[in-house]
Write a protein that holds these residues in place. Structure first.
Motif, PDB file in Angstrom:
ATOM      1  N   PHE A  22     -31.476   7.764  29.616  1.00 15.37           N
ATOM      2  CA  PHE A  22     -32.464   6.822  30.140  1.00 15.37           C
ATOM      3  C   PHE A  22     -32.036   5.381  29.893  1.00 15.37           C
ATOM      4  O   PHE A  22     -32.216   4.516  30.740  1.00 15.37           O
ATOM      5  N   LEU A  23     -31.459   5.112  28.737  1.00 15.78           N
ATOM      6  CA  LEU A  23     -30.982   3.757  28.452  1.00 15.78           C
ATOM      7  C   LEU A  23     -29.839   3.350  29.387  1.00 15.78           C
ATOM      8  O   LEU A  23     -29.723   2.183  29.765  1.00 15.78           O
ATOM      9  N   ASP A  24     -29.017   4.317  29.768  1.00 16.87           N
ATOM     10  CA  ASP A  24     -27.867   4.052  30.645  1.00 16.87           C
ATOM     11  C   ASP A  24     -28.163   4.337  32.113  1.00 16.87           C
ATOM     12  O   ASP A  24     -27.238   4.364  32.926  1.00 16.87           O
ATOM     13  N   ARG A  25     -29.411   4.530  32.462  1.00 15.89           N
ATOM     14  CA  ARG A  25     -29.761   4.931  33.824  1.00 15.89           C
ATOM     15  C   ARG A  25     -29.229   3.929  34.846  1.00 15.89           C
ATOM     16  O   ARG A  25     -29.067   2.744  34.542  1.00 15.89           O
ATOM     17  N   PRO A  26     -28.963   4.398  36.064  1.00 13.50           N
ATOM     18  CA  PRO A  26     -28.366   3.519  37.076  1.00 13.50           C
ATOM     19  C   PRO A  26     -29.333   2.516  37.711  1.00 13.50           C
ATOM     20  O   PRO A  26     -28.910   1.718  38.534  1.00 13.50           O
ATOM     21  N   HIS A  27     -30.601   2.549  37.352  1.00 10.33           N
ATOM     22  CA  HIS A  27     -31.613   1.600  37.854  1.00 10.33           C
ATOM     23  C   HIS A  27     -31.777   1.662  39.371  1.00 10.33           C
ATOM     24  O   HIS A  27     -32.097   0.656  40.002  1.00 10.33           O
ATOM     25  N   LEU A  28     -31.565   2.829  39.960  1.00  2.00           N
ATOM     26  CA  LEU A  28     -31.683   2.965  41.408  1.00  2.00           C
ATOM     27  C   LEU A  28     -33.101   2.712  41.904  1.00  2.00           C
ATOM     28  O   LEU A  28     -33.290   2.209  43.004  1.00  2.00           O
ATOM     29  N   VAL A  29     -34.087   3.049  41.110  1.00  2.00           N
ATOM     30  CA  VAL A  29     -35.473   2.881  41.535  1.00  2.00           C
ATOM     31  C   VAL A  29     -35.925   1.417  41.486  1.00  2.00           C
ATOM     32  O   VAL A  29     -36.842   1.020  42.193  1.00  2.00           O
ATOM     33  N   ASP A  30     -35.274   0.617  40.685  1.00  2.00           N
ATOM     34  CA  ASP A  30     -35.757  -0.740  40.410  1.00  2.00           C
ATOM     35  C   ASP A  30     -35.945  -1.611  41.649  1.00  2.00           C
ATOM     36  O   ASP A  30     -36.826  -2.471  41.663  1.00  2.00           O
ATOM     37  N   ASN A  31     -35.139  -1.404  42.661  1.00  2.00           N
ATOM     38  CA  ASN A  31     -35.231  -2.233  43.865  1.00  2.00           C
ATOM     39  C   ASN A  31     -35.899  -1.532  45.038  1.00  2.00           C
ATOM     40  O   ASN A  31     -35.855  -2.031  46.163  1.00  2.00           O
ATOM     41  N   GLU A  32     -36.521  -0.396  44.761  1.00  2.00           N
ATOM     42  CA  GLU A  32     -37.214   0.320  45.835  1.00  2.00           C
ATOM     43  C   GLU A  32     -38.490  -0.417  46.225  1.00  2.00           C
ATOM     44  O   GLU A  32     -39.173  -1.000  45.378  1.00  2.00           O
ATOM     45  N   ILE A  33     -38.798  -0.365  47.504  1.00  3.35           N
ATOM     46  CA  ILE A  33     -40.015  -1.008  48.002  1.00  3.35           C
ATOM     47  C   ILE A  33     -41.226  -0.359  47.326  1.00  3.35           C
ATOM     48  O   ILE A  33     -41.341   0.861  47.282  1.00  3.35           O
ATOM     49  N   GLY A  34     -42.087  -1.176  46.779  1.00  2.00           N
ATOM     50  CA  GLY A  34     -43.311  -0.694  46.158  1.00  2.00           C
ATOM     51  C   GLY A  34     -43.204  -0.366  44.684  1.00  2.00           C
ATOM     52  O   GLY A  34     -44.209  -0.141  44.024  1.00  2.00           O
ATOM     53  N   PHE A  35     -41.980  -0.341  44.145  1.00  2.67           N
ATOM     54  CA  PHE A  35     -41.801  -0.032  42.731  1.00  2.67           C
ATOM     55  C   PHE A  35     -42.206  -1.232  41.888  1.00  2.67           C
ATOM     56  O   PHE A  35     -41.857  -2.374  42.189  1.00  2.67           O
ATOM     57  N   ILE A  36     -42.926  -0.973  40.793  1.00  7.13           N
ATOM     58  CA  ILE A  36     -43.364  -2.048  39.890  1.00  7.13           C
ATOM     59  C   ILE A  36     -42.616  -1.969  38.561  1.00  7.13           C
ATOM     60  O   ILE A  36     -41.969  -2.928  38.157  1.00  7.13           O
ATOM     61  N   LYS A  37     -42.722  -0.828  37.885  1.00  4.24           N
ATOM     62  CA  LYS A  37     -42.025  -0.686  36.605  1.00  4.24           C
ATOM     63  C   LYS A  37     -41.975   0.764  36.182  1.00  4.24           C
ATOM     64  O   LYS A  37     -42.675   1.614  36.734  1.00  4.24           O
ATOM     65  N   MET A  38     -41.139   1.025  35.179  1.00  4.59           N
ATOM     66  CA  MET A  38     -40.992   2.358  34.613  1.00  4.59           C
ATOM     67  C   MET A  38     -41.027   2.246  33.093  1.00  4.59           C
ATOM     68  O   MET A  38     -40.473   1.312  32.517  1.00  4.59           O
ATOM     69  N   GLU A  39     -41.682   3.217  32.471  1.00  2.00           N
ATOM     70  CA  GLU A  39     -41.717   3.315  31.017  1.00  2.00           C
ATOM     71  C   GLU A  39     -41.345   4.740  30.624  1.00  2.00           C
ATOM     72  O   GLU A  39     -41.768   5.696  31.274  1.00  2.00           O
ATOM     73  N   VAL A  40     -40.550   4.873  29.576  1.00  2.00           N
ATOM     74  CA  VAL A  40     -40.173   6.190  29.063  1.00  2.00           C
ATOM     75  C   VAL A  40     -40.475   6.185  27.571  1.00  2.00           C
ATOM     76  O   VAL A  40     -40.130   5.242  26.862  1.00  2.00           O
ATOM     77  N   MET A  41     -41.128   7.243  27.117  1.00  2.00           N
ATOM     78  CA  MET A  41     -41.519   7.307  25.704  1.00  2.00           C
ATOM     79  C   MET A  41     -41.572   8.756  25.246  1.00  2.00           C
ATOM     80  O   MET A  41     -41.507   9.673  26.069  1.00  2.00           O
ATOM     81  N   ASN A  42     -41.667   8.912  23.932  1.00  2.00           N
ATOM     82  CA  ASN A  42     -41.930  10.233  23.387  1.00  2.00           C
ATOM     83  C   ASN A  42     -42.789  10.085  22.138  1.00  2.00           C
ATOM     84  O   ASN A  42     -42.748   9.063  21.457  1.00  2.00           O
ATOM     85  N   PRO A  43     -43.595  11.119  21.853  1.00  2.00           N
ATOM     86  CA  PRO A  43     -44.472  11.042  20.692  1.00  2.00           C
ATOM     87  C   PRO A  43     -43.666  10.995  19.387  1.00  2.00           C
ATOM     88  O   PRO A  43     -42.647  11.680  19.260  1.00  2.00           O
ATOM     89  N   VAL A  44     -44.108  10.210  18.451  1.00  2.00           N
ATOM     90  CA  VAL A  44     -43.450  10.098  17.153  1.00  2.00           C
ATOM     91  C   VAL A  44     -43.362  11.461  16.490  1.00  2.00           C
ATOM     92  O   VAL A  44     -42.322  11.838  15.940  1.00  2.00           O
ATOM     93  N   GLU A  45     -44.428  12.235  16.576  1.00  2.00           N
ATOM     94  CA  GLU A  45     -44.462  13.524  15.899  1.00  2.00           C
ATOM     95  C   GLU A  45     -43.832  14.657  16.707  1.00  2.00           C
ATOM     96  O   GLU A  45     -43.742  15.779  16.229  1.00  2.00           O
ATOM     97  N   LYS A  46     -43.383  14.365  17.924  1.00  6.02           N
ATOM     98  CA  LYS A  46     -42.788  15.404  18.769  1.00  6.02           C
ATOM     99  C   LYS A  46     -41.663  14.776  19.601  1.00  6.02           C
ATOM    100  O   LYS A  46     -41.784  14.600  20.814  1.00  6.02           O
TER     101      LYS A  46
END
Length: 99
Positions: A22-46
């Motif tokens: 995810f950190l090295d992702r190619p950012h292909l979605v970033d310039n798509e029409i209508g795209f605002i932002k992306m967030e990726v996360m995981n629970p601390v306990e899982k």
């Protein structure tokens, strides 16, 4: 605003490789029409569970991205050998109306 939330659980201890992908992702979605932002996360306990949230101006924009060739190309960096827990993958859609 339209929000798509994906959830999956890594089944073979490749959490660090998934995070790096995810950190090295190619950012292909970033310039798509209508795209605002992306967030990726995981629970601390899982840490093997991942949640990916994308924000769009409309569901139509999401649908066009999801059905397009760049969507498939954006998944080419998935770590080799990655195994997900069967039936753990979910996608949920939301209408965001207040912030």
């Amino acid at each position: 605003m339209f929000v798509a939330m994906s959830r999956f659980i890594v089944g073979n201890e490749m959490e660090l490789e998934v995070k790096q992908a995810f950190l090295d992702r190619p950012h292909l979605v970033d310039n798509e029409i209508g795209f605002i932002k992306m967030e990726v996360m995981n629970p601390v306990e899982k840490p093997e569970e991942f949640i990916l949230i994308t924000y769009w101006h409309s569901q139509q924009h999401w649908d066009e991205w999801y059905k397009g060739h760049k969507y498939k190309a954006s998944h080419e960096n998935i770590p080799k050998g990655l195994k997900l827990i069967p039936k753990s993958t979910q996608i949920t859609y939301y209408n965001l109306f207040a912030q």
